[in-house]
Scaffold this motif. Structure first.
Motif, PDB file in Angstrom:
ATOM      1  N   GLU A 130       0.808  -1.206   0.000  1.00 13.25           N
ATOM      2  CA  GLU A 130       0.000   0.000   0.000  1.00 13.25           C
ATOM      3  C   GLU A 130       0.849   1.267   0.000  1.00 13.25           C
ATOM      4  OE1 GLU A 130      -2.731  -0.234   3.220  1.00 13.25           O
ATOM      5  OE2 GLU A 130      -3.846  -1.930   2.365  1.00 13.25           O
ATOM      6  N   SER A 131       2.114   1.135   0.314  1.00 15.09           N
ATOM      7  CA  SER A 131       3.018   2.290   0.284  1.00 15.09           C
ATOM      8  C   SER A 131       4.358   1.845  -0.267  1.00 15.09           C
ATOM      9  CB  SER A 131       3.185   2.890   1.679  1.00 15.09           C
ATOM     10  OG  SER A 131       3.731   1.942   2.577  1.00 15.09           O
ATOM     11  N   LEU A 132       5.078   2.794  -0.812  1.00 17.10           N
ATOM     12  CA  LEU A 132       6.356   2.488  -1.438  1.00 17.10           C
ATOM     13  C   LEU A 132       7.426   2.289  -0.367  1.00 17.10           C
ATOM     14  CD1 LEU A 132       7.644   2.370  -4.313  1.00 17.10           C
ATOM     15  CD2 LEU A 132       8.422   4.704  -3.891  1.00 17.10           C
ATOM     16  N   PRO A 133       8.128   1.140  -0.376  1.00 18.58           N
ATOM     17  CA  PRO A 133       9.235   0.966   0.576  1.00 18.58           C
ATOM     18  C   PRO A 133      10.373   1.919   0.251  1.00 18.58           C
ATOM     19  CG  PRO A 133       8.597  -1.121  -0.484  1.00 18.58           C
ATOM     20  CD  PRO A 133       7.943  -0.019  -1.245  1.00 18.58           C
ATOM     21  N   ALA A 134      11.238   2.121   1.220  1.00 14.83           N
ATOM     22  CA  ALA A 134      12.480   2.848   0.953  1.00 14.83           C
ATOM     23  C   ALA A 134      13.476   1.877   0.329  1.00 14.83           C
ATOM     24  CB  ALA A 134      13.034   3.441   2.244  1.00 14.83           C
ATOM     25  N   PHE A 135      14.354   2.385  -0.523  1.00  7.92           N
ATOM     26  CA  PHE A 135      15.288   1.510  -1.232  1.00  7.92           C
ATOM     27  C   PHE A 135      16.746   1.949  -1.054  1.00  7.92           C
ATOM     28  CE2 PHE A 135      11.290   1.177  -3.643  1.00  7.92           C
ATOM     29  CZ  PHE A 135      11.091  -0.190  -3.562  1.00  7.92           C
ATOM     30  N   PRO A 136      17.221   2.086   0.181  1.00  8.88           N
ATOM     31  CA  PRO A 136      18.648   2.388   0.352  1.00  8.88           C
ATOM     32  C   PRO A 136      19.490   1.134   0.188  1.00  8.88           C
ATOM     33  CG  PRO A 136      17.628   2.177   2.488  1.00  8.88           C
ATOM     34  CD  PRO A 136      16.527   2.018   1.473  1.00  8.88           C
ATOM     35  N   GLY A 137      20.715   1.292  -0.182  1.00  8.39           N
ATOM     36  CA  GLY A 137      21.620   0.157  -0.223  1.00  8.39           C
ATOM     37  C   GLY A 137      21.452  -0.762  -1.403  1.00  8.39           C
ATOM     38  N   LEU A 138      20.851  -0.273  -2.492  1.00  9.83           N
ATOM     39  CA  LEU A 138      20.681  -1.103  -3.691  1.00  9.83           C
ATOM     40  C   LEU A 138      21.240  -0.356  -4.903  1.00  9.83           C
ATOM     41  CD1 LEU A 138      17.021  -2.369  -3.104  1.00  9.83           C
ATOM     42  CD2 LEU A 138      19.145  -3.577  -2.576  1.00  9.83           C
ATOM     43  N   PRO A 139      22.484   0.026  -4.886  1.00 11.49           N
ATOM     44  CA  PRO A 139      23.028   0.870  -5.948  1.00 11.49           C
ATOM     45  C   PRO A 139      23.127   0.189  -7.299  1.00 11.49           C
ATOM     46  CG  PRO A 139      24.794   0.099  -4.528  1.00 11.49           C
ATOM     47  CD  PRO A 139      23.509  -0.318  -3.873  1.00 11.49           C
ATOM     48  N   GLY A 140      23.130  -1.151  -7.326  1.00 11.22           N
ATOM     49  CA  GLY A 140      23.273  -1.857  -8.593  1.00 11.22           C
ATOM     50  C   GLY A 140      21.972  -2.355  -9.170  1.00 11.22           C
ATOM     51  N   GLY A 147      10.784  11.787  -5.155  1.00  6.77           N
ATOM     52  CA  GLY A 147      12.112  11.238  -4.917  1.00  6.77           C
ATOM     53  C   GLY A 147      12.112   9.877  -4.252  1.00  6.77           C
ATOM     54  N   GLY A 148      11.010   9.141  -4.362  1.00  8.48           N
ATOM     55  CA  GLY A 148      10.921   7.845  -3.694  1.00  8.48           C
ATOM     56  C   GLY A 148      11.872   6.794  -4.227  1.00  8.48           C
ATOM     57  N   PHE A 149      12.406   7.016  -5.431  1.00  4.01           N
ATOM     58  CA  PHE A 149      13.327   6.049  -6.029  1.00  4.01           C
ATOM     59  C   PHE A 149      14.759   6.575  -6.043  1.00  4.01           C
ATOM     60  CE2 PHE A 149       9.126   5.407  -7.937  1.00  4.01           C
ATOM     61  CZ  PHE A 149       8.913   4.074  -7.616  1.00  4.01           C
ATOM     62  N   ARG A 150      14.972   7.671  -5.356  1.00  6.22           N
ATOM     63  CA  ARG A 150      16.308   8.238  -5.305  1.00  6.22           C
ATOM     64  C   ARG A 150      17.268   7.229  -4.678  1.00  6.22           C
ATOM     65  NH1 ARG A 150      15.278  12.318  -2.218  1.00  6.22           N
ATOM     66  NH2 ARG A 150      14.425  13.671  -3.840  1.00  6.22           N
ATOM     67  N   GLY A 151      18.444   7.077  -5.238  1.00  3.29           N
ATOM     68  CA  GLY A 151      19.395   6.078  -4.773  1.00  3.29           C
ATOM     69  C   GLY A 151      19.478   4.871  -5.684  1.00  3.29           C
ATOM     70  N   LEU A 152      18.552   4.782  -6.650  1.00  5.65           N
ATOM     71  CA  LEU A 152      18.560   3.675  -7.616  1.00  5.65           C
ATOM     72  C   LEU A 152      19.085   4.199  -8.954  1.00  5.65           C
ATOM     73  CD1 LEU A 152      15.102   2.048  -6.783  1.00  5.65           C
ATOM     74  CD2 LEU A 152      17.342   1.493  -5.826  1.00  5.65           C
ATOM     75  N   PRO A 194       3.520  13.031  -8.389  1.00  3.39           N
ATOM     76  CA  PRO A 194       4.254  14.286  -8.177  1.00  3.39           C
ATOM     77  C   PRO A 194       5.242  14.509  -9.308  1.00  3.39           C
ATOM     78  CG  PRO A 194       5.124  12.572  -6.740  1.00  3.39           C
ATOM     79  CD  PRO A 194       3.917  11.988  -7.423  1.00  3.39           C
ATOM     80  N   GLY A 195       5.588  15.751  -9.549  1.00  3.59           N
ATOM     81  CA  GLY A 195       6.477  16.076 -10.657  1.00  3.59           C
ATOM     82  C   GLY A 195       7.838  15.422 -10.546  1.00  3.59           C
ATOM     83  N   ARG A 196       8.309  15.174  -9.321  1.00  9.24           N
ATOM     84  CA  ARG A 196       9.627  14.571  -9.122  1.00  9.24           C
ATOM     85  C   ARG A 196       9.525  13.116  -8.664  1.00  9.24           C
ATOM     86  NH1 ARG A 196      13.095  18.400  -5.408  1.00  9.24           N
ATOM     87  NH2 ARG A 196      11.183  18.344  -4.154  1.00  9.24           N
ATOM     88  N   ALA A 197       8.481  12.437  -9.098  1.00  8.64           N
ATOM     89  CA  ALA A 197       8.296  11.036  -8.696  1.00  8.64           C
ATOM     90  C   ALA A 197       9.483  10.169  -9.080  1.00  8.64           C
ATOM     91  CB  ALA A 197       7.018  10.483  -9.317  1.00  8.64           C
ATOM     92  N   PHE A 198      10.104  10.456 -10.229  1.00  6.00           N
ATOM     93  CA  PHE A 198      11.183   9.609 -10.742  1.00  6.00           C
ATOM     94  C   PHE A 198      12.529  10.323 -10.713  1.00  6.00           C
ATOM     95  CE2 PHE A 198       7.217   8.458 -13.104  1.00  6.00           C
ATOM     96  CZ  PHE A 198       6.933   7.339 -12.327  1.00  6.00           C
ATOM     97  N   GLU A 199      12.668  11.243  -9.802  1.00  5.34           N
ATOM     98  CA  GLU A 199      13.921  11.973  -9.646  1.00  5.34           C
ATOM     99  C   GLU A 199      15.069  11.017  -9.331  1.00  5.34           C
ATOM    100  OE1 GLU A 199      14.856  16.099  -7.481  1.00  5.34           O
ATOM    101  OE2 GLU A 199      14.486  14.467  -6.071  1.00  5.34           O
ATOM    102  N   GLY A 200      16.190  11.209 -10.005  1.00  2.88           N
ATOM    103  CA  GLY A 200      17.359  10.371  -9.774  1.00  2.88           C
ATOM    104  C   GLY A 200      17.457   9.155 -10.671  1.00  2.88           C
ATOM    105  N   LEU A 201      16.453   8.939 -11.527  1.00  2.00           N
ATOM    106  CA  LEU A 201      16.440   7.746 -12.392  1.00  2.00           C
ATOM    107  C   LEU A 201      16.886   8.108 -13.806  1.00  2.00           C
ATOM    108  CD1 LEU A 201      13.134   5.977 -11.272  1.00  2.00           C
ATOM    109  CD2 LEU A 201      15.457   5.695 -10.378  1.00  2.00           C
ATOM    110  N   GLU A 202      18.021   8.774 -13.908  1.00  2.00           N
ATOM    111  CA  GLU A 202      18.493   9.238 -15.224  1.00  2.00           C
ATOM    112  C   GLU A 202      18.806   8.104 -16.185  1.00  2.00           C
ATOM    113  OE1 GLU A 202      19.396  10.650 -12.419  1.00  2.00           O
ATOM    114  OE2 GLU A 202      18.852  12.767 -12.649  1.00  2.00           O
TER     115      GLU A 202
END
Length: 331
Positions: free
Chosen positions: A110-120, A137-142, A159-167
């Protein structure tokens, strides 16, 4: 003396019984898949992560069990783990830098987990859950993520920055949600995006400049939305006309007793659903001469404007005479 002897015998018997039990990893099936050891523990009734998994495990399947909560720290002793398929609540308490594939579909999240520690991480599957919103920024770090699956959730807006960091993202699946609108900046930073799936939502239009000019789109899926063909749809119409070779549909057919997905280049299947006089007309054939209210002497054919400006269609041809577009094109 006798009691001590009996106790020793009972202890020895219990140790022997425990030793006779199969090791935990024998509950699961193992096989080599493309030079990786796959361990499948699917539908084993597990309530916890099995102990004794082989250290060389590269692919671990844990779906359809009774795992109430999973902490990725449980897999730290598996240095070669690259693909993980599991269900239920996820906690990421420790990094897994080698993990490439994380499958959390059909999970009830029902909610998005945090995803730290998965750089690959390369592929994140979150399809067919109960997600109704995404944080900014929920996917920031991936940063290495190639594919993000969000189909079949309950997303109504983003949100406008939903996929921030997913370049590096190349494939984004937002199909079969409840999206009524999308922010104009949603894709602005996704310059490597090749595949975008927006079919079967509740979109009536897309904002001007929605598609990133830096991206090279190969497959874009738009069918199954209630597109409203008025002056505010001019941007999408012009984009489809200029990029018709990228507009595809997906259908499922039966072949040899199994389902097969067929993808076809069919821009004409992206059709108007409203107003009634335009219903069924391919969007790329829609034409409208629009003028600003109050400007009786000036018409701007095909020039759509964002909501807030007062524009009205002054002429719409019959669907039976589609003809070429004469409206102003947007780059």
């Amino acid at each position: 003396m006798l009691q001590g002897l009996l106790a020793a015998l009972l202890l020895a018997a219990s140790v022997a019984a425990v030793g006779a039990l199969p090791p935990p990893e024998e509950e699961c099936e193992t096989e080599m898949i493309k030079e990786q050891l796959q361990v499948s523990c699917v539908e084993k009734g597990l309530s916890s992560i099995p102990a004794g998994l082989p250290k060389t495990t590269g692919i671990l399947l844990l779906a359809s069990n009774q795992l109430a909560k999973v902490d990725l720290a449980s897999f730290q002793h598996l240095p070669e783990l690259s693909d993980l398929d599991l269900l239920k609540t996820l906690e990421i308490g420790a990094p897994l830098p080698q993990l490439k594939l994380l499958l959390l579909s059909h999970n009830g999240l029902e909610s998005l987990p945090a995803f730290p520690g998965l750089p690959g991480l390369k592929v994140l599957a979150l399809g067919h859950n109960q997600l109704s919103q995404l944080p900014e920024g929920g996917f920031r770090g991936l940063e290495q993520l190639d594919e993000l699956q969000l189909q079949g959730n309950q997303l109504q807006s983003l949100p406008g920055r939903a996929f921030e960091g997913l370049e590096e993202l190349k494939d984004l699946d937002l199909s079969d949600n409840r999206l009524e609108s999308v922010p104009p900046e949603l894709l602005s930073k996704l310059s490597n995006l090749n595949i975008l799936r927006l079919e079967r939502n509740r979109l009536e239009r897309l904002p001007d400049g929605f598609f990133s000019e830096a991206a090279v789109y190969v497959f874009v899926y738009l069918v199954g939305n209630p597109w409203r063909c008025d002056c505010q749809l001019a941007y999408l119409r012009d984009w489809i006309v200029e990029n018709e070779h990228t507009v595809y549909t997906r259908t499922t057919v039966q072949e040899n007793g199994s389902d097969k997905e067929v993808t076809e280049n069919e821009p004409l299947r992206v059709i108007c659903q409203a107003p009634p006089r335009e219903k069924g007309l391919p969007i790329m054939h829609f034409k409208a001469a629009c003028r600003r209210l109050g400007d009786e002497d000036q018409e701007v054919e095909g020039e759509g404007k964002v909501a807030g400006d007062s524009w009205t269609p002054s002429l719409t041809p019959s669907p039976s005479t589609p003809g070429p577009l004469h409206g102003a094109r947007r780059a």
